[in-house]
Scaffold this active site. Structure first.
Site, PDB file in Angstrom:
ATOM      1  N   CYS A 109       0.866  -1.178   0.000  1.00  0.00           N
ATOM      2  CA  CYS A 109       0.000   0.000   0.000  1.00  0.00           C
ATOM      3  C   CYS A 109       0.904   1.229   0.000  1.00  0.00           C
ATOM      4  O   CYS A 109       2.125   1.133   0.105  1.00  0.00           O
ATOM      5  CB  CYS A 109      -0.875  -0.012   1.238  1.00  0.00           C
ATOM      6  SG  CYS A 109       0.115   0.090   2.717  1.00  0.00           S
ATOM      7  N   HIS A 132       6.163  -6.772   7.367  1.00  0.00           N
ATOM      8  CA  HIS A 132       6.089  -8.210   7.654  1.00  0.00           C
ATOM      9  C   HIS A 132       6.370  -8.984   6.380  1.00  0.00           C
ATOM     10  O   HIS A 132       5.511  -9.638   5.833  1.00  0.00           O
ATOM     11  CB  HIS A 132       4.708  -8.570   8.198  1.00  0.00           C
ATOM     12  CG  HIS A 132       4.464  -8.037   9.557  1.00  0.00           C
ATOM     13  ND1 HIS A 132       5.230  -8.377  10.652  1.00  0.00           N
ATOM     14  CD2 HIS A 132       3.546  -7.145  10.017  1.00  0.00           C
ATOM     15  CE1 HIS A 132       4.799  -7.746  11.707  1.00  0.00           C
ATOM     16  NE2 HIS A 132       3.776  -6.967  11.358  1.00  0.00           N
ATOM     17  N   CYS A 145       2.822   5.862   8.652  1.00  0.00           N
ATOM     18  CA  CYS A 145       1.920   6.128   7.526  1.00  0.00           C
ATOM     19  C   CYS A 145       1.041   7.335   7.869  1.00  0.00           C
ATOM     20  O   CYS A 145       0.515   7.427   8.982  1.00  0.00           O
ATOM     21  CB  CYS A 145       1.048   4.902   7.281  1.00  0.00           C
ATOM     22  SG  CYS A 145      -0.250   5.242   6.087  1.00  0.00           S
ATOM     23  N   HIS A 203      -1.291  -5.686  18.231  1.00  0.00           N
ATOM     24  CA  HIS A 203      -0.694  -5.213  16.976  1.00  0.00           C
ATOM     25  C   HIS A 203       0.053  -3.906  17.229  1.00  0.00           C
ATOM     26  O   HIS A 203      -0.440  -3.018  17.941  1.00  0.00           O
ATOM     27  CB  HIS A 203      -1.794  -4.993  15.921  1.00  0.00           C
ATOM     28  CG  HIS A 203      -1.244  -4.762  14.556  1.00  0.00           C
ATOM     29  ND1 HIS A 203      -0.834  -3.515  14.131  1.00  0.00           N
ATOM     30  CD2 HIS A 203      -1.009  -5.621  13.529  1.00  0.00           C
ATOM     31  CE1 HIS A 203      -0.381  -3.621  12.880  1.00  0.00           C
ATOM     32  NE2 HIS A 203      -0.481  -4.896  12.502  1.00  0.00           N
ATOM     33  N   GLU A 206       0.485  -1.297  15.533  1.00  0.00           N
ATOM     34  CA  GLU A 206      -0.219  -0.056  15.184  1.00  0.00           C
ATOM     35  C   GLU A 206      -1.170   0.344  16.312  1.00  0.00           C
ATOM     36  O   GLU A 206      -1.243   1.510  16.707  1.00  0.00           O
ATOM     37  CB  GLU A 206      -1.011  -0.238  13.884  1.00  0.00           C
ATOM     38  CG  GLU A 206      -1.754   1.036  13.492  1.00  0.00           C
ATOM     39  CD  GLU A 206      -2.775   0.830  12.367  1.00  0.00           C
ATOM     40  OE1 GLU A 206      -2.540  -0.012  11.482  1.00  0.00           O
ATOM     41  OE2 GLU A 206      -3.812   1.510  12.406  1.00  0.00           O
ATOM     42  N   THR A 263      -6.132   0.776  11.156  1.00  0.00           N
ATOM     43  CA  THR A 263      -6.283   1.029   9.707  1.00  0.00           C
ATOM     44  C   THR A 263      -6.586  -0.244   8.927  1.00  0.00           C
ATOM     45  O   THR A 263      -7.248  -0.211   7.899  1.00  0.00           O
ATOM     46  CB  THR A 263      -5.003   1.659   9.118  1.00  0.00           C
ATOM     47  OG1 THR A 263      -3.901   0.815   9.438  1.00  0.00           O
ATOM     48  CG2 THR A 263      -4.777   3.064   9.603  1.00  0.00           C
ATOM     49  N   CYS A 291      -8.204   2.159   6.650  1.00  0.00           N
ATOM     50  CA  CYS A 291      -7.537   2.679   5.451  1.00  0.00           C
ATOM     51  C   CYS A 291      -8.239   2.179   4.195  1.00  0.00           C
ATOM     52  O   CYS A 291      -8.581   0.999   4.097  1.00  0.00           O
ATOM     53  CB  CYS A 291      -6.090   2.220   5.460  1.00  0.00           C
ATOM     54  SG  CYS A 291      -5.271   2.627   3.921  1.00  0.00           S
ATOM     55  N   ASN A 316      -2.846  -7.728   8.092  1.00  0.00           N
ATOM     56  CA  ASN A 316      -3.746  -7.409   6.975  1.00  0.00           C
ATOM     57  C   ASN A 316      -3.792  -8.574   5.990  1.00  0.00           C
ATOM     58  O   ASN A 316      -4.804  -8.831   5.364  1.00  0.00           O
ATOM     59  CB  ASN A 316      -3.363  -6.080   6.323  1.00  0.00           C
ATOM     60  CG  ASN A 316      -2.144  -6.188   5.434  1.00  0.00           C
ATOM     61  OD1 ASN A 316      -2.267  -6.602   4.300  1.00  0.00           O
ATOM     62  ND2 ASN A 316      -0.974  -5.842   5.972  1.00  0.00           N
ATOM     63  N   SER A 332       2.149  -5.669   2.799  1.00  0.00           N
ATOM     64  CA  SER A 332       3.608  -5.696   2.896  1.00  0.00           C
ATOM     65  C   SER A 332       4.246  -6.630   1.876  1.00  0.00           C
ATOM     66  O   SER A 332       5.395  -7.010   2.024  1.00  0.00           O
ATOM     67  CB  SER A 332       3.996  -6.090   4.321  1.00  0.00           C
ATOM     68  OG  SER A 332       3.147  -7.100   4.788  1.00  0.00           O
TER      69      SER A 332
HETATM   70 FE1  F3S Z   1      -0.900   1.135   4.300  1.00  0.00          FE
HETATM   71 FE2  F3S Z   1      -1.033   3.264   5.665  1.00  0.00          FE
HETATM   72 FE3  F3S Z   1      -3.137   2.182   4.798  1.00  0.00          FE
HETATM   73  S1  F3S Z   1       0.335   1.638   5.949  1.00  0.00           S
HETATM   74  S2  F3S Z   1      -2.696   0.071   4.783  1.00  0.00           S
HETATM   75  S3  F3S Z   1      -1.627   3.027   3.557  1.00  0.00           S
HETATM   76  S4  F3S Z   1      -2.836   3.023   6.713  1.00  0.00           S
END
Ligand code: F3S
Length: 644
Positions: free
Chosen positions: A13, A42, A97, A125, A127, A169, A197, A227, A268
């Site tokens: 992403c 990851h 991010c 996690h 985050e 996110t 996100c 994710n 990732s």
């Molecule tokens: Fe990636 Fe940032 Fe969204 S790390 S998944 S763009 S919150």
């Protein structure tokens, strides 16, 4: 081969891409003292590449070396980490991010405004731990709608605070939807911030969509990547799914029964790993296909597709996609003995064939195109019978009781009585001839068909007859073949219709039988003299006006002319003598000599040539009187005159 499709959004992403690039650009600047606070992503492949370039991974600020540049990864960190870094004096790159940083800002501001913070996510996690680190212990992390329900039933009132709800996110959008249902809607003290996100939700909905249209999904991403795990769970709801880190794991997957396979990847997963997975999958399927083909069995009687690889004078060589070499001998290509293999197929043609013989030891398969043609052709034959269609075919052999006609590769038997040939004719006359026939009988179970050529000619004759009567009128001329003769005339075929030329119409001369003028098989130009459409009778004329000898006679002869004539018949009252072809004159018995004649035969005989004088012409009655005696008297008068 299975079809492989990659989800619209898969892999890195924006936030992860930015973080990874920041680290690589720092290395490229020549900084050899770089350490990431935890793995940058990851993904084992990327992490090991960075390690090979000297980038360390540390779990805490305390592990940093003096002067070492710390990288805060995209997940972000709590406020105390920034404080620790400042206290330790290490430079740092903040790769948090921007979407995560926005959550930090929301929770900080709302905490300051007196809100209690609810965080949807996994409390373990990084985050979520980072977000918690911006809430000053003023928060509660819930993992799903059940946790949230419990919060509202047991803890909410005790906080006596307004609520601000945010989400990790990468939180699962489906569970988020369930959570929103649990939140009291009419409570203005509760603020909900949808912080999932878009990249994540987009990736998840694309994966959900793709997983519904394929037979299996391969989800690529780190085993610890939350994710990726969420993506995997989304896919599992729709089809068998497999979570792998890279292409090397593909070989253990059971994808044999999948015709369509989808690929998606966590945030990732670098693009090159996705590509590698895709390429490897294609290679595996190609190989499996080849392997499967080379071991593919064929069976006698099986219908197969083949490509013409070569053609020679006696056969076609075919690739049927197995280890065998396929041969189609000429006799199995076509029934038409006049054709060569190259007239029937060309190199590169795709053809349907039936296996007739297999020799596994020699790797040879004998095939037939003709049998497939027969199968297809027989459907046409059945249809033609129902629709009474006229079919074209070639007579391929004479058999007992009839002939065999090849129609679109199907052999149709035509009994001798249906060939249209007369009994006196040999069926061999039809060999190799193109004929038209109608199918009169079909036995589908035995795949036999009986046809009739006669039925077609009969129909054609009837059509010709109808056309003839439509256009026939008196005076119209035709060319026709003399079919038969009788004593009173000749029958002429005008193309399906017979007309008669009366004997008197055959010649201007007096004839005793039509065979004096025509014979069967002669082609005559005739015209319609009389027509009776109702009775179906036609009288034909054959004599032409311009050939009328009476017209010629009138032009060339007059009374008093002396001509040579040939005796053609003798009667008791005189003799008929031919003056010109078609015009005879009568020498009355009294005009034969200058003395009394009792019997004409005593003086004249048939074939005798005599000089005569024309004494009378009656063109209307077509009667001419001629006299020998008149000439004799003239001579006697002349002699008397000379004597005087
Ligand atoms: Fe990636 Fe940032 Fe969204 S790390 S998944 S763009 S919150």
């Amino acid at each position: 081969m299975a079809k492989i499709k990659v989800a619209k959004t898969a892999g890195f992403c924006f936030g992860v891409d930015r973080a990874v690039k920041l680290v690589y650009s720092e290395i490229e600047k020549g900084n050899k003292n770089v350490a990431t606070l935890g793995p940058i992503i990851h993904n084992a492949d990327v992490v090991s590449d960075l390690k090979s370039k000297g980038v360390r991974i540390v779990d805490s600020v305390s592990e940093l070396k003096n002067g070492e540049t710390a990288v805060i990864r995209s997940h972000g960190v709590g406020r105390e980490i920034y404080t620790q870094l400042e206290e330790k004096g290490n430079p740092y790159i903040d790769a948090t991010c921007p979407f995560v940083a926005r959550i930090h800002k929301i929770v900080r501001e709302k905490t300051n405004e007196g809100y209690f913070i609810l965080i949807a996510g996994d409390k373990n996690h990084p985050e979520v731990q980072g977000i918690v680190g911006h809430c000053d212990e003023n928060c509660f992390v819930f993992k799903d709608e059940f946790d949230l329900k419990e919060f509202f039933s047991k803890k909410y009132k005790k906080t006596e605070k307004k609520l601000a709800i945010v989400a990790q996110t990468t939180y699962n959008i489906l569970i988020w939807g369930e959570c929103i249902k649990v939140v009291p809607h009419d409570d203005e003290n509760i603020l909900v911030f949808d912080t999932i996100c878009n990249a994540t939700s987009q990736r998840q909905s694309d994966a959900a969509l793709l997983s519904k249209e394929v037979d299996a999904m391969v989800v690529v991403g780190g085993k610890n990547s939350s994710n990726t795990i969420k993506l995997y769970n989304v896919c599992c709801e729709n089809c068998p799914s497999y979570h792998i880190e890279n292409a090397s794991e593909l070989y253990r997957l059971d994808l044999n029964n999948a015709d369509k396979i989808g690929i998606t990847a966590g945030a990732s997963t670098p693009a090159y790993i996705i590509k590698e997975v895709q390429n490897t999958m294609e290679e595996i399927f190609d190989f499996e296909k080849e392997l499967e083909q080379s071991f593919k069995k064929v069976h006698t009687g099986e219908r197969v597709k083949g490509y013409i690889a070569a053609v020679n004078n006696s056969e076609a060589i075919v690739d049927i996609g197995t280890k065998h070499t396929g041969y189609v001998p000429l006799a199995e290509l076509t029934d038409d003995q006049t054709k060569k293999p190259a007239d029937v197929v060309s190199v590169g043609d795709e053809v349907d064939l039936i296996v007739t013989k297999i020799n596994d030891q020699e790797g040879i398969v004998m095939l037939s195109k003709k049998k497939v043609d027969e199968l297809l052709g027989f459907d046409n034959i059945t249809k033609a019978k129902e629709e009474e269609t006229v079919l074209d075919g070639t007579v391929i052999s004479v058999v007992k009781g009839g002939i065999l006609v090849s129609v679109d590769g199907v052999r149709v038997f035509v009994p001798a009585s249906q060939t249209g040939l007369g009994r006196d004719k040999s069926l061999d006359e039809l060999l190799k001839k193109n004929v038209q026939l109608k199918v009169i009988e079909v036995n589908e179970s035995r795949r036999r068909a009986v046809g009739s050529i006669k039925a077609v000619t009969k129909a054609q004759k009837e059509a010709a007859k109808a056309a003839f009567w439509e256009s026939a009128e008196e005076g119209k001329t035709y060319k026709g073949e003399v079919k038969s003769l009788t004593s009173y005339g000749a029958f002429v075929d005008l193309g399906g219709i017979d007309g008669m030329v009366h004997i008197s119409e055959l010649s201007w001369s007096r004839i005793k039988h039509p065979n004096q003028v025509v014979k069967p098989g002669d082609i005559l130009e005739v015209y319609i003299k009389e027509l009776d459409k109702e009775a179906g009778r036609i009288s034909l004329g054959y004599k032409k006006a311009e050939d009328n000898p009476w017209v010629k006679f009138e032009a060339d002869y007059k009374v008093g002319d002396v001509v040579k004539a040939t005796i053609v018949s003798i009667t008791p009252f005189g003799a008929f003598a031919k003056i010109i072809e078609g015009v005879d004159g009568l020498i009355h018995i009294s005009q034969i000599a200058d003395k009394r004649v009792d019997n004409v035969n005593e003086v004249l005989s048939v074939g005798q040539e005599v000089d005569v004088k024309i004494t009378e012409i009656d063109l209307d009655a077509k009667r001419i009187s001629i006299s020998i005696r008149a000439l004799l008297e003239n001579t006697a008068d002349a002699e008397e005159t000379d004597a005087e």
